[in-house]
Write a protein that holds these residues in place. Structure first.
Motif, PDB file in Angstrom:
ATOM      1  N   ARG A 150       0.827  -1.188   0.000  1.00  0.00           N
ATOM      2  CA  ARG A 150       0.000   0.000   0.000  1.00  0.00           C
ATOM      3  C   ARG A 150       0.872   1.253   0.000  1.00  0.00           C
ATOM      4  NH1 ARG A 150      -0.523  -4.602   1.437  1.00  0.00           N
ATOM      5  NH2 ARG A 150      -0.298  -4.143   3.659  1.00  0.00           N
ATOM      6  N   VAL A 151       0.560   2.170  -0.918  1.00  0.00           N
ATOM      7  CA  VAL A 151       1.241   3.458  -1.010  1.00  0.00           C
ATOM      8  C   VAL A 151       0.192   4.549  -0.828  1.00  0.00           C
ATOM      9  CG1 VAL A 151       2.585   5.002  -2.457  1.00  0.00           C
ATOM     10  CG2 VAL A 151       3.014   2.547  -2.540  1.00  0.00           C
ATOM     11  N   ALA A 152       0.382   5.391   0.190  1.00  0.00           N
ATOM     12  CA  ALA A 152      -0.591   6.436   0.506  1.00  0.00           C
ATOM     13  C   ALA A 152      -0.121   7.789   0.002  1.00  0.00           C
ATOM     14  CB  ALA A 152      -0.825   6.493   2.012  1.00  0.00           C
ATOM     15  N   THR A 153      -1.080   8.632  -0.375  1.00  0.00           N
ATOM     16  CA  THR A 153      -0.792  10.023  -0.716  1.00  0.00           C
ATOM     17  C   THR A 153      -1.641  10.914   0.177  1.00  0.00           C
ATOM     18  OG1 THR A 153      -2.435   9.887  -2.512  1.00  0.00           O
ATOM     19  CG2 THR A 153      -0.117   9.625  -3.107  1.00  0.00           C
ATOM     20  N   TRP A 154      -1.035  12.026   0.607  1.00  0.00           N
ATOM     21  CA  TRP A 154      -1.728  12.986   1.478  1.00  0.00           C
ATOM     22  C   TRP A 154      -1.326  14.375   1.007  1.00  0.00           C
ATOM     23  CZ3 TRP A 154      -0.631  13.983   7.371  1.00  0.00           C
ATOM     24  CH2 TRP A 154      -1.735  14.623   7.945  1.00  0.00           C
TER      25      TRP A 154
ATOM     26  N   VAL B 115      -3.668   4.369  -1.712  1.00  0.00           N
ATOM     27  CA  VAL B 115      -4.533   4.769  -0.607  1.00  0.00           C
ATOM     28  C   VAL B 115      -4.504   6.299  -0.525  1.00  0.00           C
ATOM     29  CG1 VAL B 115      -5.057   4.537   1.850  1.00  0.00           C
ATOM     30  CG2 VAL B 115      -3.944   2.639   0.620  1.00  0.00           C
ATOM     31  N   PRO B 116      -5.449   6.986  -1.180  1.00  0.00           N
ATOM     32  CA  PRO B 116      -5.468   8.450  -1.107  1.00  0.00           C
ATOM     33  C   PRO B 116      -6.097   8.907   0.206  1.00  0.00           C
ATOM     34  CG  PRO B 116      -7.266   7.684  -2.492  1.00  0.00           C
ATOM     35  CD  PRO B 116      -6.505   6.453  -2.072  1.00  0.00           C
ATOM     36  N   ILE B 117      -5.411   9.803   0.908  1.00  0.00           N
ATOM     37  CA  ILE B 117      -5.920  10.339   2.162  1.00  0.00           C
ATOM     38  C   ILE B 117      -6.480  11.733   1.888  1.00  0.00           C
ATOM     39  CG2 ILE B 117      -5.350  11.027   4.530  1.00  0.00           C
ATOM     40  CD1 ILE B 117      -3.089   8.997   4.497  1.00  0.00           C
ATOM     41  N   ASN B 118      -7.700  11.966   2.323  1.00  0.00           N
ATOM     42  CA  ASN B 118      -8.337  13.266   2.138  1.00  0.00           C
ATOM     43  C   ASN B 118      -7.427  14.359   2.694  1.00  0.00           C
ATOM     44  OD1 ASN B 118      -9.976  15.549   2.193  1.00  0.00           O
ATOM     45  ND2 ASN B 118     -11.788  14.444   2.850  1.00  0.00           N
ATOM     46  N   PRO B 119      -7.046  15.348   1.890  1.00  0.00           N
ATOM     47  CA  PRO B 119      -6.146  16.400   2.384  1.00  0.00           C
ATOM     48  C   PRO B 119      -6.748  17.247   3.502  1.00  0.00           C
ATOM     49  CG  PRO B 119      -6.979  16.940   0.193  1.00  0.00           C
ATOM     50  CD  PRO B 119      -7.377  15.525   0.468  1.00  0.00           C
ATOM     51  N   LEU B 120      -8.064  17.170   3.692  1.00  0.00           N
ATOM     52  CA  LEU B 120      -8.697  17.929   4.767  1.00  0.00           C
ATOM     53  C   LEU B 120      -8.535  17.253   6.128  1.00  0.00           C
ATOM     54  CD1 LEU B 120     -12.066  19.018   3.097  1.00  0.00           C
ATOM     55  CD2 LEU B 120      -9.959  20.342   3.334  1.00  0.00           C
TER      56      LEU B 120
ATOM     57  N   GLY C 249      -9.337  -8.496 -11.409  1.00  0.00           N
ATOM     58  CA  GLY C 249      -9.953  -8.700 -10.106  1.00  0.00           C
ATOM     59  C   GLY C 249      -9.036  -8.358  -8.949  1.00  0.00           C
ATOM     60  N   GLU C 250      -7.765  -8.008  -9.262  1.00  0.00           N
ATOM     61  CA  GLU C 250      -6.816  -7.680  -8.196  1.00  0.00           C
ATOM     62  C   GLU C 250      -7.135  -6.335  -7.556  1.00  0.00           C
ATOM     63  OE1 GLU C 250      -2.776  -7.798  -9.456  1.00  0.00           O
ATOM     64  OE2 GLU C 250      -2.892  -9.871 -10.196  1.00  0.00           O
ATOM     65  N   LEU C 251      -6.807  -6.228  -6.287  1.00  0.00           N
ATOM     66  CA  LEU C 251      -6.979  -4.988  -5.540  1.00  0.00           C
ATOM     67  C   LEU C 251      -6.042  -3.917  -6.083  1.00  0.00           C
ATOM     68  CD1 LEU C 251      -8.285  -3.643  -2.982  1.00  0.00           C
ATOM     69  CD2 LEU C 251      -6.279  -4.464  -1.717  1.00  0.00           C
ATOM     70  N   THR C 252      -6.557  -2.694  -6.297  1.00  0.00           N
ATOM     71  CA  THR C 252      -5.709  -1.608  -6.793  1.00  0.00           C
ATOM     72  C   THR C 252      -5.865  -0.317  -6.002  1.00  0.00           C
ATOM     73  OG1 THR C 252      -4.957  -0.465  -8.790  1.00  0.00           O
ATOM     74  CG2 THR C 252      -7.333  -0.673  -8.492  1.00  0.00           C
ATOM     75  N   ALA C 253      -6.913  -0.216  -5.177  1.00  0.00           N
ATOM     76  CA  ALA C 253      -7.109   1.003  -4.384  1.00  0.00           C
ATOM     77  C   ALA C 253      -7.896   0.687  -3.128  1.00  0.00           C
ATOM     78  CB  ALA C 253      -7.834   2.071  -5.200  1.00  0.00           C
ATOM     79  N   ILE C 254      -7.622   1.464  -2.078  1.00  0.00           N
ATOM     80  CA  ILE C 254      -8.423   1.417  -0.850  1.00  0.00           C
ATOM     81  C   ILE C 254      -8.854   2.847  -0.561  1.00  0.00           C
ATOM     82  CG2 ILE C 254      -8.509   0.823   1.597  1.00  0.00           C
ATOM     83  CD1 ILE C 254      -6.207  -1.113   1.151  1.00  0.00           C
ATOM     84  N   LEU C 255     -10.159   3.080  -0.588  1.00  0.00           N
ATOM     85  CA  LEU C 255     -10.706   4.403  -0.301  1.00  0.00           C
ATOM     86  C   LEU C 255     -11.357   4.367   1.076  1.00  0.00           C
ATOM     87  CD1 LEU C 255     -12.338   5.450  -3.701  1.00  0.00           C
ATOM     88  CD2 LEU C 255      -9.968   5.651  -2.960  1.00  0.00           C
ATOM     89  N   TYR C 256     -10.917   5.243   1.943  1.00  0.00           N
ATOM     90  CA  TYR C 256     -11.429   5.249   3.313  1.00  0.00           C
ATOM     91  C   TYR C 256     -12.667   6.131   3.419  1.00  0.00           C
ATOM     92  CZ  TYR C 256      -7.908   2.330   5.389  1.00  0.00           C
ATOM     93  OH  TYR C 256      -7.145   1.241   5.739  1.00  0.00           O
TER      94      TYR C 256
END
Length: 518
Positions: free
Chosen positions: A66-70, A92-97, A161-168
């Motif tokens: 997992r690679v996250a961006t903020w 894994v994009p993290i909401n900048p707010l 079918g592979e996982l490519t993103a996790i949205l929180y």
């Protein structure tokens, strides 16, 4: 002239193949991404994605890590969904707010191997906020390194079918949960939206929604699938939106109801409004009055009311031809979605009978990251009469289908607060209040508000000293993002209880709502 609809191809591909479409279709020299300092063509976008993917594969060689961006909207946040997919990683994009506590929870929960963010956001993290082995890099450092990296080995050959993103996304209870999305989920979502919005290669989308949300991220994916251009915008004032529309010849604008209200209060010049071809809405229902305002200000633009949930991306849309006659309807299922209405006995609901909205089909996500208990509650076998079968999302939302087949929203079962398009967990606010040691009991409520959808109100029992009470709001401002801040804090000497001995949230909500109305 009516554009030729995007072909409704039901065969998914690895997500990063989106940047190959314009190249293969002869649109490589058309603009694709309009940044503050430069404009990228589709061919340049393709190369930037490939270089960023090559750098990511070198820095994070473990497939599926997992690679996250903020970070705010820009080159990094726009390229990462595709670059991570090409590198075999999970974005894994993290909401900048969000602030430190929420970001730290997401990083720990997903087990991030890398975090790329802006300098200020990284500086806000404490030593133990990063999971073991997680490397943090500043946004500019990563982008510069990517320009010097070798190209990736071309389009990925990942199984769709592979996982490519996790949205929180927040729930009504507990901390944010990560919705697992496959290549197929995101690819077919892009195909579906580009098709029913009738997008074309000359379309320009103003991306004002957060890219950490499915609605916001699809602004990129559906536009690029159609060969169009995206203009990312982090705006401070509603007028910034109208100015950007005029400056870039924007044809597609997506927003949530509170923003639409603000935009209808502006004086739109012809240069800003005339190029618009379509307006899309989700994140809350449009009112009859708002529909009237939008169709009056933008008479040439098609208005698309929509309904969706992160667990299945998008479920329904209303054809613009039906908006005037049915302004509050959710419409019908989007392509690749099967929407059923199930009564309390588990049977198909009759026309105009209330039931639970159940979403079936290939847009259904893979569940919640490392949370089998909550996954089992929301992701269950599809009803026997489903054409798709398999796993369905049981939304918990109550709807009815009229005699014309149009769906209408009735209400939500959970206590979710939806304010200004944000889904807010009451428990997150309550936990933050109790953690201050100024409060022993806390209840966060969403009170109906014409502009926000819901305004956050916090009812608490705790310290009696006025000076100490004043510190609660200050503490919450440090710990919670702006959209979670209570509009009002109500101090109580005792809380009302229901027959089960639990705090009576309904009584509190009724009391506060009546007080606001008075």
């Amino acid at each position: 002239m009516t554009p030729t609809p995007i072909p409704l191809d039901p065969v998914p591909r690895p997500l990063d193949h989106l940047v190959e479409l314009a190249h293969n279709g002869g649109h490589g020299n058309a603009r694709a991404l309009v940044l503050r300092s430069e404009t990228l063509t589709h061919e340049q976008l393709r190369e930037r994605v490939d270089r960023l993917a090559g750098w990511l594969k070198r820095e994070v060689p473990l497939s599926g890590a997992r690679v996250a961006t903020w970070a705010a909207k820009g080159e990094l946040t726009c390229l990462m969904p595709l670059a991570a997919a090409r590198a075999g990683l999970v974005h894994v994009p993290i909401n900048p707010l969000l602030k430190r506590a929420q970001a730290a929870h997401i990083l720990a929960d997903c087990g991030a191997s890398m975090l790329i963010g802006t300098k200020a956001r990284l500086a806000s993290l404490e030593t133990d906020d990063l999971p073991g082995g997680c490397r943090a890099l500043e946004e500019n450092e990563a982008l510069v390194a990517a320009t010097q990296a070798s190209l990736a080995s071309g389009p990925s050959q990942a199984d769709t079918g592979e996982l490519t993103a996790i949205l929180y996304t927040s729930g009504s209870t507990g901390r944010p949960k990560g919705v697992m999305l496959s290549h197929a989920n995101l690819w077919l979502g892009a195909v579906s939206v580009a098709h029913y919005l009738e997008m074309a290669p000359d379309d320009v989308t103003l991306a004002v929604l957060p890219l950490s949300f499915d609605y916001g991220q699809n602004q990129l994916l559906s536009t690029w699938y159609a060969g169009g251009a995206v203009v990312p915008l982090d705006f401070l004032f509603p007028r910034d939106v109208s100015k950007a529309c005029a400056a870039h010849g924007v044809t597609t604008l997506a927003a949530v109801p509170p923003l639409w209200v603000q935009l209808t209060e502006l004086d739109w010049v012809a240069e800003a409004s005339a190029p618009l071809r379509r307006l899309t809405n989700s994140g809350g229902a449009l009112t009859t009055e708002l529909v009237k305002d939008l169709t009056t200000i933008f008479p040439q633009a098609d208005l698309y009311p929509m309904y969706g949930l992160t667990e299945a991306f998008r479920s329904t849309y209303l054809n613009p031809d039906l908006v005037e006659k049915h302004p509050t309807s959710m419409g019908k299922a989007i392509p690749f979605a099967e929407i059923l209405v199930i009564d309390d006995e588990g049977n198909p609901a009759s026309a105009n009978e209330e039931g639970e909205l159940v979403h079936c089909g290939p847009l259904v996500a893979q569940g919640y990251w490392k949370d089998p208990e909550r996954t089992a509650i929301r992701f269950k076998p599809a009803p026997d009469h489903s054409a798709y079968g398999g796993t369905a999302v049981w939304s918990g939302d109550r709807v009815r289908r009229d005699e014309n087949g149009l769906l209408h929203f009735v209400g939500r079962r959970d206590a979710m607060i939806k304010s200004a398009g944000n889904r807010i967990s009451p428990q997150e606010i309550e936990e933050a209040a109790i953690a201050t040691d100024l409060v022993s009991e806390a209840v966060a409520l969403g009170v109906p508000d014409d502009r926000l959808g819901h305004a956050v109100h916090l009812v608490v029992r705790g310290v009696s000293d006025p000076a100490e009470r004043a510190n609660l709001a200050k503490s919450l401002k440090r710990e919670l993002p702006n959209f979670m801040q209570p509009q009002a804090i109500h101090w109580r000497d005792s809380m009302p209880l229901n027959p089960n001995g639990k705090i009576d949230r309904t009584a509190l909500l009724r009391e506060i709502s009546e007080g606001e109305a008075a």
